[in-house]
Design an enzyme around this catalytic site. Structure first.
Site, short mmCIF file in Angstrom:
data_model
loop_
_atom_site.label_atom_id
_atom_site.label_comp_id
_atom_site.label_asym_id
_atom_site.label_seq_id
_atom_site.Cartn_x
_atom_site.Cartn_y
_atom_site.Cartn_z
N LYS A 13 0.82 -1.40 0.05
CA LYS A 13 0.27 0.02 -0.02
C LYS A 13 0.77 1.11 0.00
O LYS A 13 0.65 2.27 -0.73
CB LYS A 13 -0.74 -0.04 1.23
CG LYS A 13 -1.98 -0.90 1.26
CD LYS A 13 -2.73 -0.65 2.55
CE LYS A 13 -2.25 -0.69 4.02
NZ LYS A 13 -1.42 -1.86 4.47
N ARG A 88 -9.06 1.34 9.32
CA ARG A 88 -8.60 -0.11 9.55
C ARG A 88 -9.71 -0.78 10.54
O ARG A 88 -9.71 -2.02 10.81
CB ARG A 88 -7.38 0.11 10.41
CG ARG A 88 -6.12 -0.52 9.77
CD ARG A 88 -4.99 -0.25 10.76
NE ARG A 88 -3.71 -0.84 10.50
CZ ARG A 88 -2.75 -0.24 9.80
NH1 ARG A 88 -2.84 1.04 9.31
NH2 ARG A 88 -1.64 -1.01 9.58
N ARG A 127 12.27 -4.94 4.33
CA ARG A 127 11.88 -3.51 3.81
C ARG A 127 12.54 -2.76 4.74
O ARG A 127 12.73 -2.71 5.98
CB ARG A 127 10.53 -3.33 3.78
CG ARG A 127 9.70 -3.36 5.09
CD ARG A 127 8.19 -3.18 4.53
NE ARG A 127 7.28 -3.00 6.00
CZ ARG A 127 6.15 -2.92 5.82
NH1 ARG A 127 5.44 -2.90 4.68
NH2 ARG A 127 5.28 -2.77 6.90
N ARG A 161 11.95 -0.26 10.40
CA ARG A 161 10.74 -0.19 11.44
C ARG A 161 10.82 -1.06 12.46
O ARG A 161 11.18 -2.34 12.18
CB ARG A 161 9.30 -0.26 10.88
CG ARG A 161 9.28 0.97 9.92
CD ARG A 161 7.77 0.87 9.06
NE ARG A 161 6.75 0.00 9.89
CZ ARG A 161 5.40 -0.09 9.46
NH1 ARG A 161 5.32 0.74 8.02
NH2 ARG A 161 4.47 -0.52 10.06
N ARG A 172 0.34 -8.14 13.87
CA ARG A 172 -0.34 -7.19 12.92
C ARG A 172 -1.15 -7.86 11.81
O ARG A 172 -2.18 -7.38 11.69
CB ARG A 172 0.83 -6.39 12.27
CG ARG A 172 1.30 -5.37 13.16
CD ARG A 172 2.72 -4.87 12.66
NE ARG A 172 2.79 -4.21 11.54
CZ ARG A 172 3.85 -4.01 10.46
NH1 ARG A 172 5.08 -4.62 10.82
NH2 ARG A 172 3.55 -3.27 9.39
P1 AMP Z 1 1.14 0.84 8.98
O1 AMP Z 1 2.35 1.79 8.79
O2 AMP Z 1 0.03 1.38 8.22
O3 AMP Z 1 1.56 -0.68 9.13
O4 AMP Z 1 0.84 1.06 10.54
C1 AMP Z 1 1.93 0.87 11.65
C2 AMP Z 1 1.14 0.76 12.89
O5 AMP Z 1 0.46 2.04 13.53
C3 AMP Z 1 -0.14 -0.38 12.86
O6 AMP Z 1 0.44 -1.65 13.39
C4 AMP Z 1 -0.88 0.24 14.18
O7 AMP Z 1 -0.30 -0.05 15.36
C5 AMP Z 1 -0.97 1.76 13.88
N1 AMP Z 1 -1.72 2.35 12.90
C6 AMP Z 1 -1.65 2.96 11.67
N2 AMP Z 1 -2.97 3.15 11.23
C7 AMP Z 1 -3.98 2.78 12.26
C8 AMP Z 1 -5.10 2.70 12.23
N3 AMP Z 1 -5.82 3.39 10.98
N4 AMP Z 1 -5.87 2.42 13.18
C9 AMP Z 1 -5.24 1.86 14.31
N5 AMP Z 1 -4.08 1.75 14.38
C10 AMP Z 1 -3.01 2.20 13.15
#
Ligand code: AMP
Length: 216
Positions: A13, A88, A127, A161, A172
């Site tokens: 994404k 989400r 990554r 990360r 996750r």
């Molecule tokens: P991502 O970079 O999208 O994989 O997000 C990394 C982490 O941020 C996720 O594993 C969640 O802990 C938190 N996070 C990001 N976006 C959301 C969301 N829309 N709702 C809840 N937690 C989020």
């Protein structure tokens, strides 16, 4: 044009949102990036989110809805936006619908980047990104073009990360299957969902996305 990219962690994404953002002049809104920036800056939101992110859980709906609310109708996003990692949960999707309605806006398409689960772990574990501008790379699938300098800004500093480790990735994926996958029927019922095969090469996935955007 306002789009949602929906997909499990590692589905690409962020990578695709970065490409489409530049190609179409849209604005990428990634709640993950915003939360990581808040953690780095040590803000109140960052302090509340850090432990949950590290454990691979979802940050509260209230926090993420709050950080996205003032962005969707902002001047930077006047040509439209790509939501990457938001919504989400169903509660977030409903809150988004309300925010959009208040601003006389709508989502044009929700594009699911479909990837088999066994491939996701390999993708996530390789990554990394540029520490300066955030451009994303992968040990196997997307190395910088020239030695170890960032293609976008030339920096030699890269970061991985903290939540891209095997244990957190498992949590996750569980969070995705339990809380985010129900968004597929939610948007299907509204006639907005389109799925693409995101196991193709990066450029082929971009092509599929561009076709959908063209037709929308
Ligand atoms: P991502 O970079 O999208 O994989 O997000 C990394 C982490 O941020 C996720 O594993 C969640 O802990 C938190 N996070 C990001 N976006 C959301 C969301 N829309 N709702 C809840 N937690 C989020």
């Amino acid at each position: 044009m306002n789009l949602i990219f929906l997909g499990a962690p590692g589905s690409g994404k962020g990578t695709q949102a970065e490409i489409i953002e530049k190609a179409k002049g849209l604005c990428k809104l990634s709640t993950g990036d915003m939360l990581r920036a808040a953690v780095k800056a040590g803000t109140e939101v960052g302090r509340k989110a850090e432990a949950v992110m590290q454990a691979g859980g979802l940050v509260s709906d209230e926090i993420v809805i709050g950080i996205i609310a003032d962005k969707i109708a902002s001047v930077e996003c006047k040509n439209g936006f790509i939501l990457d990692g938001f919504p989400r949960t169903i509660a977030q999707a409903e809150a988004l619908d309300k925010m959009l309605a208040t601003n006389g806006m709508k989502i044009h398409k929700v594009i699911e980047l479909a990837v088999d689960e066994d491939i996701l772990v390999e993708r996530i574990s390789g990554r990394y990104s540029c520490a300066k501008c955030g451009t994303g790379y992968h040990d196997k699938f997307k190395k910088p073009k020239h030695d170890s300098a960032c293609d976008n800004c030339g920096s030699h500093e890269f970061i991985r990360r903290k939540d891209d480790n095997a244990e957190t990735v498992k949590a996750r994926l569980e969070a995705y299957n339990a809380q985010t996958a129900p968004l597929k029927p939610y948007y299907e019922q509204k006639g907005k969902l389109v799925a693409i095969d995101a196991m193709q090469e990066i450029s082929a996935v971009t092509e599929s996305l561009e076709k959908i955007i063209q037709a929308a």
